[in-house]
Design an enzyme around this catalytic site. Structure first.
Site, PDB file in Angstrom:
ATOM      1  N   ILE A  46       0.922  -1.254  -0.130  1.00 18.49           N
ATOM      2  CA  ILE A  46      -0.016  -0.154   0.148  1.00 18.49           C
ATOM      3  C   ILE A  46       0.885   1.434  -0.121  1.00 18.49           C
ATOM      4  O   ILE A  46       1.880   1.236   0.867  1.00 18.49           O
ATOM      5  CB  ILE A  46      -0.836  -0.019   1.307  1.00 18.49           C
ATOM      6  CG1 ILE A  46      -1.818   1.189   1.268  1.00 18.49           C
ATOM      7  CG2 ILE A  46      -0.063  -0.053   2.495  1.00 18.49           C
ATOM      8  CD1 ILE A  46      -2.905   1.348   2.317  1.00 18.49           C
ATOM      9  N   SER A  47       0.818   2.229  -0.692  1.00 18.40           N
ATOM     10  CA  SER A  47       1.520   3.272  -1.294  1.00 18.40           C
ATOM     11  C   SER A  47       1.527   4.090   0.065  1.00 18.40           C
ATOM     12  O   SER A  47       0.548   4.318   0.851  1.00 18.40           O
ATOM     13  CB  SER A  47       1.245   4.020  -2.413  1.00 18.40           C
ATOM     14  OG  SER A  47       1.349   3.185  -3.573  1.00 18.40           O
TER      15      SER A  47
END
EC number: 2.1.1.77
Length: 218
Positions: A68-69
């Site tokens: 997840i960025s």
């Protein structure tokens, strides 16, 4: 005297508020983007054991060698794409755990999010279900191919790095549309392409680090 356990909702809200203030200090100025980041509970999109780090400015593993960025990158990509315009009909390539699609849903008219890894797509559906976001549609597909049945798109955002912009994605960009993608292997940069008829104009932004954009489905 009995002690009441802390309210996780309140704790999450405070952590999100701190994250938003940090994003503001880091240069994010689009209030609509900041409001969306404040509203979406990032901790609900990561494993329970990582929830304590959910609002740190870092990428987190979500399994299958995907991440997840980090919040700053999510906010920055959306802010650049929104500059002077609305996102409109939006395609996200690389839905992952569903977090970015959730944020996009609050700033875009419609969000079509594709994911090539079936278990991740299933997890994204589970993560998004409690939020009841009516304008998000998930699709199991090879992101390199876009989503031709739903094209054209006013905005395309790619959450994986490629050597070049896939031709299918450029073809599915509406006139006046914008596409954001990390380009490069060891040295990656955010690149935004704007379509003007059959002409595509590129603008380059800061260095980033994303997982590679792969072909096919799993």
């Amino acid at each position: 005297m009995s002690m009441r356990p802390p309210d996780p909702g309140q704790a999450s809200s405070r952590a999100r508020a701190r994250m938003v203030e940090r994003l503001r200090a880091q240069g994010i100025a689009d209030e609509k983007v900041l409001a969306a980041m404040m509203q979406i509970p990032r901790h609900a999109f990561v494993d329970e054991g990582l929830a304590f780090s959910a609002y740190d400015d870092t990428a987190l593993p979500i399994g299958y060698q995907q991440t997840i960025s980090q919040p700053l990158v999510v906010a920055r990509m959306i802010e650049i794409l929104r500059a002077g315009r609305e996102l409109g009909r939006t395609l996200e390539v690389g839905a992952g755990c569903g977090y970015q699609a959730a944020v996009l849903s609050l700033v875009a008219t419609e969000v079509f999010a594709v994911e090539r890894i079936r278990p991740l797509l299933d997890r994204a559906r589970e993560n998004l279900r409690p939020l009841r976001l009516p304008n998000v549609r998930l699709k199991y597909a090879d992101g390199n191919l876009g989503l031709p049945e739903a094209a054209p798109f006013d905005t395309i955002i790619v959450a994986a790095a490629a050597a070049g912009i896939p031709g299918s994605l450029k073809e599915q960009l509406a006139p006046g549309g914008r596409l954001m993608i990390p380009l490069g292997s060891a040295d990656q940069r955010l690149v935004m392409t704007e379509r003007h008829g059959n002409i595509f104009r590129e603008s380059r932004f800061e260095a980033v680090r994303f997982v590679p954009l792969l072909t096919g489905t799993e």
